[in-house]
Design an enzyme around this catalytic site. Structure first.
Site, short mmCIF file in Angstrom:
data_model
loop_
_atom_site.label_atom_id
_atom_site.label_comp_id
_atom_site.label_asym_id
_atom_site.label_seq_id
_atom_site.Cartn_x
_atom_site.Cartn_y
_atom_site.Cartn_z
N THR A 17 0.83 -1.21 0.00
CA THR A 17 0.00 0.00 0.00
C THR A 17 0.86 1.25 0.00
OG1 THR A 17 -1.82 -1.13 1.05
CG2 THR A 17 -1.73 1.23 1.40
N SER A 64 1.40 -7.62 -0.84
CA SER A 64 2.12 -8.62 -0.04
C SER A 64 1.25 -9.79 0.41
CB SER A 64 2.81 -7.97 1.17
OG SER A 64 1.90 -7.76 2.22
N THR A 97 1.73 -4.35 4.27
CA THR A 97 1.60 -4.64 5.70
C THR A 97 1.01 -6.03 5.97
OG1 THR A 97 -0.58 -3.61 5.83
CG2 THR A 97 1.33 -2.21 6.30
N ASP A 98 0.32 -6.61 4.97
CA ASP A 98 -0.39 -7.88 5.25
C ASP A 98 0.56 -8.97 5.75
OD1 ASP A 98 -2.71 -6.68 4.45
OD2 ASP A 98 -2.93 -7.79 2.59
N1 ASP Z 1 -2.64 -5.62 0.76
C1 ASP Z 1 -1.61 -4.66 1.06
C2 ASP Z 1 -0.29 -5.39 1.08
O1 ASP Z 1 0.00 -6.06 2.02
C3 ASP Z 1 -1.90 -4.02 2.37
C4 ASP Z 1 -0.90 -3.00 2.85
O2 ASP Z 1 0.19 -2.86 2.35
O3 ASP Z 1 -1.27 -2.31 3.82
O4 ASP Z 1 0.46 -5.30 0.14
#
Ligand code: ASP
Length: 333
Positions: A17, A64, A97-98
């Protein structure tokens, strides 16, 4: 500080993100992660130039949730190379973050060196009102440039908090305060623009890790099985059929095993498959509860969450299949 004396920080970008974009500034969900390149991320934070001499490399640009072992191997190999590069003082990795906590813990165990490695990400896309990525990136670079960060293992910096990879975990699916490392893993803060380190973790990592510097290209299959009402062991059998060499059982409470799945797990252990008891509860630890489980050779995952217990078990299985030795590894890491 003279600009030409600034620490040299390498930013390895992998997507997420923090590199995501949406068609409108108020669109905070349903955007596309991993669309912007590392030079745009750096360009959005001109203040980085006052803190460090930064350079970027794009290693991937993914959401991710699609993380793979191959990307971990590539990141670990590059970090191991950069540990020996006299032109690099620290590394920042931008990541979704995932699964950020899993990549951080993998690197914590597999990179040999004491230069700071800091993972960061964002909860709001780069195009959002009040995007959190630019400040997270600035804080991550400040942390990687801080002499106190040396030898602390891989770090996660999100929302002004410095956390140890061993404990950092995503606890909110949408808030900016998305990560916690309680009760043991908060090592410091970034406050008033300054980095403060306050604590250390005791588990083995980086230079003291037996898995560090090995540049893995494949790891044994380990599956996580999450217990629930009417758990009947069918996924244990599926894991064995798929060739799992290890199973992490995300049990209830203190790592309790449903009686419907117990025999399947005992049979798996009898066939030489490593069974680690973990817990689906976010705080606390696995405790001895049933002598039958010890007799079967089940390993206690302690207070590692199931997704990190899986990583440690994958690495540990490259060294030994002996349950007593595996338990010792879980006690030390
Ligand atoms: N779906 C995103 C990822 O993990 C979520 C994020 O980065 O906050 O790439």
């Amino acid at each position: 500080m003279q600009r030409n004396n600034l620490p040299k920080i390498k930013i390895l970008a992998t997507g997420g993100t923090i590199a995501g974009s949406a068609e409108a500034a108020d669109k905070l969900t349903g955007y596309t992660a991993g669309t912007m390149g590392v030079e745009s991320l750096i360009g959005a934070v001109p203040q980085l130039a006052d803190v460090a001499e930064v350079s970027g490399e794009q290693l991937a640009n993914i959401d991710s949730c699609d993380i793979t072992g191959d990307l971990w191997f590539k990141l670990a190999a590059r970090c191991n190379e950069l540990m020996a590069d006299a032109n690099v003082d620290g590394i920042v990795i931008t990541h979704g973050t995932d699964t950020l906590e899993e990549t951080a813990y993998f690197l914590n165990l597999t990179v040999k060196g004491d230069k700071p490695i800091v993972l960061t990400g964002a909860m709001r896309p780069a195009t959002a009102i009040s995007a959190d990525g630019p400040l997270d990136l600035l804080n991550a670079v400040k942390t990687a440039a801080c002499p106190d960060a040396r030898g602390q293992g891989v770090l996660v910096v999100m929302n002004d908090i410095i956390m140890a990879a061993r404990y950092a975990t995503k606890t909110s699916a949408f808030k900016v305060e998305a990560f916690q490392a309680q009760p043991y893993g908060q090592l410091g803060t970034i406050a008033g623009g300054r980095v403060y380190f306050e604590a250390q973790v005791k588990q083995r990592h980086t230079v003291q890790s037996a898995f560090a510097g090995k540049n893995y290209t494949a790891l044994p299959r380990v599956d996580i099985i999450y217990t629930h009402c009417d758990d009947d062991g069918v996924f244990v059998e599926a894991a064995l059929k798929a060739g799992a060499q290890g199973i992490v059982y995300a049990g209830s409470g203190m790592g309790s095993i449903h009686k419907g799945a117990e025999q399947a797990l005992i049979n798996a252990a009898a066939q030489g498959v490593a069974v680690v008891r973990s817990t689906r509860v976010s705080e606390g630890r696995v405790l001895p509860a049933n002598p039958k489980w010890d007799a079967a050779g089940f390993i206690s995952g302690g207070n590692l969450n199931p997704q990190k217990a899986r990583i440690l078990l994958q690495l540990a299985l490259t060294e030994t299949k002996d349950p007593a030795k595996l338990q010792q590894i879980f006690d030390e890491y």
